[in-house]
Design a protein around this motif. Sequence first.
Motif, PDB file in Angstrom:
ATOM      1  N   GLY A   1     -12.196-112.381 -31.048  1.00 40.59           N
ATOM      2  CA  GLY A   1     -12.048-111.102 -31.741  1.00 40.59           C
ATOM      3  C   GLY A   1     -13.016-110.950 -32.896  1.00 40.59           C
ATOM      4  N   CYS A   2     -12.979-109.771 -33.516  1.00 33.20           N
ATOM      5  CA  CYS A   2     -13.945-109.483 -34.571  1.00 33.20           C
ATOM      6  C   CYS A   2     -13.397-108.398 -35.488  1.00 33.20           C
ATOM      7  CB  CYS A   2     -15.257-109.027 -33.938  1.00 33.20           C
ATOM      8  SG  CYS A   2     -16.524-108.744 -35.161  1.00 33.20           S
ATOM      9  N   ASP A   3     -13.631-108.587 -36.799  1.00 32.30           N
ATOM     10  CA  ASP A   3     -13.208-107.582 -37.785  1.00 32.30           C
ATOM     11  C   ASP A   3     -14.397-106.814 -38.355  1.00 32.30           C
ATOM     12  OD1 ASP A   3     -10.680-108.665 -37.501  1.00 32.30           O
ATOM     13  OD2 ASP A   3     -10.851-109.959 -39.255  1.00 32.30           O
ATOM     14  N   LYS A   4     -15.586-106.995 -37.786  1.00 39.37           N
ATOM     15  CA  LYS A   4     -16.775-106.478 -38.464  1.00 39.37           C
ATOM     16  C   LYS A   4     -17.108-105.028 -38.095  1.00 39.37           C
ATOM     17  CE  LYS A   4     -18.731-110.756 -39.898  1.00 39.37           C
ATOM     18  NZ  LYS A   4     -17.729-111.687 -39.355  1.00 39.37           N
ATOM     19  N   PHE A   5     -16.718-104.582 -36.953  1.00 34.84           N
ATOM     20  CA  PHE A   5     -16.916-103.180 -36.549  1.00 34.84           C
ATOM     21  C   PHE A   5     -18.356-102.698 -36.675  1.00 34.84           C
ATOM     22  CE2 PHE A   5     -12.382-103.550 -37.212  1.00 34.84           C
ATOM     23  CZ  PHE A   5     -11.864-102.831 -36.147  1.00 34.84           C
ATOM     24  N   CYS A   6     -19.269-103.406 -36.043  1.00 33.67           N
ATOM     25  CA  CYS A   6     -20.628-102.867 -35.903  1.00 33.67           C
ATOM     26  C   CYS A   6     -20.481-101.552 -35.136  1.00 33.67           C
ATOM     27  CB  CYS A   6     -21.530-103.826 -35.136  1.00 33.67           C
ATOM     28  SG  CYS A   6     -21.731-105.399 -35.974  1.00 33.67           S
ATOM     29  N   THR A   7     -21.276-100.555 -35.505  1.00 29.28           N
ATOM     30  CA  THR A   7     -21.001 -99.210 -34.988  1.00 29.28           C
ATOM     31  C   THR A   7     -21.316 -99.040 -33.496  1.00 29.28           C
ATOM     32  OG1 THR A   7     -23.153 -98.521 -35.813  1.00 29.28           O
ATOM     33  CG2 THR A   7     -21.255 -98.025 -37.206  1.00 29.28           C
ATOM     34  N   PHE A   8     -22.010-100.040 -32.889  1.00 26.51           N
ATOM     35  CA  PHE A   8     -22.355 -99.935 -31.461  1.00 26.51           C
ATOM     36  C   PHE A   8     -21.411-100.733 -30.561  1.00 26.51           C
ATOM     37  CE2 PHE A   8     -24.759-103.327 -33.531  1.00 26.51           C
ATOM     38  CZ  PHE A   8     -24.373-104.430 -32.764  1.00 26.51           C
ATOM     39  N   CYS A   9     -20.466-101.481 -31.128  1.00 27.46           N
ATOM     40  CA  CYS A   9     -19.821-102.563 -30.377  1.00 27.46           C
ATOM     41  C   CYS A   9     -18.345-102.277 -30.070  1.00 27.46           C
ATOM     42  CB  CYS A   9     -19.947-103.849 -31.185  1.00 27.46           C
ATOM     43  SG  CYS A   9     -19.236-105.277 -30.362  1.00 27.46           S
ATOM     44  N   VAL A  10     -17.933-102.663 -28.867  1.00 23.98           N
ATOM     45  CA  VAL A  10     -16.549-102.429 -28.443  1.00 23.98           C
ATOM     46  C   VAL A  10     -15.629-103.629 -28.717  1.00 23.98           C
ATOM     47  CG1 VAL A  10     -17.019-100.765 -26.599  1.00 23.98           C
ATOM     48  CG2 VAL A  10     -17.129-103.212 -26.096  1.00 23.98           C
ATOM     49  N   VAL A  11     -16.220-104.771 -29.094  1.00 25.26           N
ATOM     50  CA  VAL A  11     -15.416-106.001 -29.200  1.00 25.26           C
ATOM     51  C   VAL A  11     -14.185-105.855 -30.107  1.00 25.26           C
ATOM     52  CG1 VAL A  11     -15.466-108.390 -30.070  1.00 25.26           C
ATOM     53  CG2 VAL A  11     -17.188-107.618 -28.449  1.00 25.26           C
ATOM     54  N   PRO A  12     -14.326-105.274 -31.304  1.00 21.99           N
ATOM     55  CA  PRO A  12     -13.120-105.179 -32.149  1.00 21.99           C
ATOM     56  C   PRO A  12     -11.988-104.396 -31.472  1.00 21.99           C
ATOM     57  CG  PRO A  12     -15.082-104.753 -33.439  1.00 21.99           C
ATOM     58  CD  PRO A  12     -15.516-104.775 -31.998  1.00 21.99           C
ATOM     59  N   TYR A  13     -12.346-103.486 -30.541  1.00 24.01           N
ATOM     60  CA  TYR A  13     -11.320-102.688 -29.856  1.00 24.01           C
ATOM     61  C   TYR A  13     -10.767-103.413 -28.627  1.00 24.01           C
ATOM     62  CZ  TYR A  13     -14.019 -99.402 -32.656  1.00 24.01           C
ATOM     63  OH  TYR A  13     -14.695 -98.808 -33.691  1.00 24.01           O
TER      64      TYR A  13
ATOM     65  N   GLY B   1     -17.109-118.146 -29.510  1.00 23.75           N
ATOM     66  CA  GLY B   1     -16.286-117.117 -30.138  1.00 23.75           C
ATOM     67  C   GLY B   1     -17.173-115.918 -30.396  1.00 23.75           C
ATOM     68  N   GLN B   2     -16.577-114.722 -30.447  1.00 17.90           N
ATOM     69  CA  GLN B   2     -17.402-113.532 -30.710  1.00 17.90           C
ATOM     70  C   GLN B   2     -18.068-113.630 -32.080  1.00 17.90           C
ATOM     71  OE1 GLN B   2     -14.282-112.558 -29.147  1.00 17.90           O
ATOM     72  NE2 GLN B   2     -15.208-111.867 -27.248  1.00 17.90           N
ATOM     73  N   ASN B   3     -17.373-114.328 -32.988  1.00 14.29           N
ATOM     74  CA  ASN B   3     -17.900-114.565 -34.340  1.00 14.29           C
ATOM     75  C   ASN B   3     -17.614-115.998 -34.671  1.00 14.29           C
ATOM     76  OD1 ASN B   3     -18.664-112.648 -36.789  1.00 14.29           O
ATOM     77  ND2 ASN B   3     -17.930-111.464 -35.041  1.00 14.29           N
ATOM     78  N   VAL B   4     -18.223-116.908 -33.929  1.00 13.72           N
ATOM     79  CA  VAL B   4     -17.784-118.306 -33.961  1.00 13.72           C
ATOM     80  C   VAL B   4     -17.878-118.913 -35.357  1.00 13.72           C
ATOM     81  CG1 VAL B   4     -19.995-119.359 -33.295  1.00 13.72           C
ATOM     82  CG2 VAL B   4     -17.859-120.454 -32.631  1.00 13.72           C
TER      83      VAL B   4
ATOM     84  N   SER C   1     -23.073-116.499 -33.475  1.00 11.89           N
ATOM     85  CA  SER C   1     -22.877-116.474 -34.927  1.00 11.89           C
ATOM     86  C   SER C   1     -23.280-115.129 -35.522  1.00 11.89           C
ATOM     87  CB  SER C   1     -23.743-117.557 -35.561  1.00 11.89           C
ATOM     88  OG  SER C   1     -23.342-118.813 -35.107  1.00 11.89           O
ATOM     89  N   HIS C   2     -22.692-114.847 -36.665  1.00 10.47           N
ATOM     90  CA  HIS C   2     -23.091-113.665 -37.441  1.00 10.47           C
ATOM     91  C   HIS C   2     -23.820-114.173 -38.687  1.00 10.47           C
ATOM     92  CE1 HIS C   2     -22.909-110.062 -39.917  1.00 10.47           C
ATOM     93  NE2 HIS C   2     -22.570-109.386 -38.827  1.00 10.47           N
ATOM     94  N   PRO C   3     -24.967-113.560 -39.043  1.00  7.77           N
ATOM     95  CA  PRO C   3     -25.744-114.071 -40.184  1.00  7.77           C
ATOM     96  C   PRO C   3     -24.911-114.181 -41.469  1.00  7.77           C
ATOM     97  CG  PRO C   3     -26.993-112.396 -39.000  1.00  7.77           C
ATOM     98  CD  PRO C   3     -25.630-112.428 -38.372  1.00  7.77           C
TER      99      PRO C   3
ATOM    100  N   ASN D   1     -23.915-100.878 -39.388  1.00 10.61           N
ATOM    101  CA  ASN D   1     -22.840-101.521 -40.162  1.00 10.61           C
ATOM    102  C   ASN D   1     -22.856-103.045 -39.977  1.00 10.61           C
ATOM    103  OD1 ASN D   1     -20.615-101.598 -41.891  1.00 10.61           O
ATOM    104  ND2 ASN D   1     -19.150-101.586 -40.183  1.00 10.61           N
ATOM    105  N   ARG D   2     -24.087-103.609 -39.977  1.00  9.88           N
ATOM    106  CA  ARG D   2     -24.203-105.053 -39.757  1.00  9.88           C
ATOM    107  C   ARG D   2     -23.843-105.865 -41.013  1.00  9.88           C
ATOM    108  NH1 ARG D   2     -24.116-107.977 -35.489  1.00  9.88           N
ATOM    109  NH2 ARG D   2     -25.662-109.408 -36.287  1.00  9.88           N
ATOM    110  N   LYS D   3     -23.838-105.232 -42.155  1.00 13.21           N
ATOM    111  CA  LYS D   3     -23.454-105.902 -43.413  1.00 13.21           C
ATOM    112  C   LYS D   3     -24.413-107.016 -43.825  1.00 13.21           C
ATOM    113  CE  LYS D   3     -18.515-104.922 -42.775  1.00 13.21           C
ATOM    114  NZ  LYS D   3     -18.344-104.578 -41.364  1.00 13.21           N
TER     115      LYS D   3
HETATM  116  S1  SF4 Z   1     -21.654-107.061 -32.595  1.00 10.21           S
HETATM  117 FE1  SF4 Z   1     -20.613-108.995 -33.071  1.00 10.21          FE
HETATM  118  S2  SF4 Z   1     -20.150-108.809 -35.270  1.00 10.21           S
HETATM  119 FE2  SF4 Z   1     -20.584-106.734 -34.555  1.00 10.21          FE
HETATM  120  S3  SF4 Z   1     -18.564-105.865 -34.003  1.00 10.21           S
HETATM  121 FE3  SF4 Z   1     -19.460-106.754 -32.124  1.00 10.21          FE
HETATM  122  S4  SF4 Z   1     -18.631-108.813 -32.029  1.00 10.21           S
HETATM  123 FE4  SF4 Z   1     -18.318-108.077 -34.120  1.00 10.21          FE
END
Ligand code: SF4
Length: 457
Positions: free
Chosen positions: A165-177, A209-212, A248-250, A287-289
């Motif tokens: 899972g992921c809490d980062k909510f990049c604006t292009f990504c479906v993973v958090p949903y 992991g999506q955000n290992v 990984s996320h930077p 929204n990569r932060k």
């Molecule tokens: S791209 Fe990676 S960091 Fe961004 S919302 Fe998707 S899984 Fe999370």
Amino acid sequence: MSKPRKVHVKSFGCQMNVYDSHRMADTLAPGGFAETAEPGEADLVILNTCHIREKAVEKVYSEIGRIRVMKEAAAREGRRMLIAVAGCVAQAEGEEIVRRAGVVDLVVGSQNYHRLPGLLARAQAGEKVVDTEFPVEDKFAALAAPARDATAKRGVASFVTVQEGCDKFCTFCVVPYTRGAEVSRPVQQIVAEVEHLAVAGVREITLIGQNVNAFHGAGPDGEAWTLGRLLRRLAQVPGILRLRYTTSHPRDMGDDLIAAHAELPALMPYVHLPVQSGSDRILAAMNRKHTCTDYLAVITRLRAARADLALSSDFIVGFPGETEADFRVTLNLVEEVGFAGAFSFMYSPRPGTPAADMEQVAPEEKAERLQRLQALITRGQRAFNAGFAGRTLDVLLEKPGKLPGQLVGRSPYLQAVQVTAPRSAIGSVQRVTVIEVGSNSLFGEIADAPQLAAVGA
Ligand code: SF4
């Protein structure tokens, strides 16, 4: 005794899905299901779907159409075949799947695989079953341990999911949903799984992991452990020779994890670190932060810890609002870092994500930029590989190669290496001198023949 049954699991997408597919098969094994590579002969076909790529949903429906033909053929032979759809498309589409494709018997979301035996029993009784709720119980604790023979069949390198899972909510990504909020497995559960795999013959573990690197699993001391601390613990498991982690996320590349690269010989010097774009304006819209400067600073710290560290990345080309100037900054970043490899994709909108509603870049512009980026990445990858000609590397020999007498292994930098060696050497790390550099792999010869003799040559 009930008749043995066969399950075919087809995985789409990332390593997390491959791992989930193995665990689904392991969970069904105590109920008498053996895995088969032939969908036509299966009593249960599971499509473990991925939502990341373009037209993912349509591809699932066309695959269901293909399996439907097999289901009908089985029925003519007097056999009953059940079809299940699992994974991120199942999570996102839910009931819609059984509405659109009545041939599907069971839809199971990505957090509910441990419930498969019970859900299957209901489907066998004739119910159309859809389970895409995010459960309160711990999926990993409830999943069956990998079967020992199944693990052996799957090779000497294995994935282990440590975070989902992921809490980062990049604006292009479906993973958090589709995968939900970030959850880490407890340390002891992971250690037990890795010990089990080591006993079964696994020598290399890739933690996934999506955000290992956001891992924060509960340790036996009651504290939240970092990924670096977990890697130090796993490096002590007898039989485990190599460790890797992805993706990984930077922003989560902490000091402790970076220090682990300096301390642990088992931690391979190769990190996949997606940046997506070199332009700060686009990174903000995504929204990569993190900024491009933040990313380069992480790389400097990693290389200070481990000078030979190689990097790969992900890029999205033609994100909404991307100008030629933004794109050029991305090209500059690729030149500056010198990636060993990278994945690059044209942006395509995912329904329900914020970027899907932003102003889109023309398709031909996206295609032209992607071509330029991929040419640059390929040049970098070739230069990286060419630097290994004549060098001697440690190679973990994983499986038979295409030619008789040949084995294929991986270098520390994840390059495929072909070498002539006996099958008994599978699972050992050999010193290999690179004699030829191909476009997709290195070709080498064993540098230390006496050591190979010790493994049965
Ligand atoms: S791209 Fe990676 S960091 Fe961004 S919302 Fe998707 S899984 Fe999370």
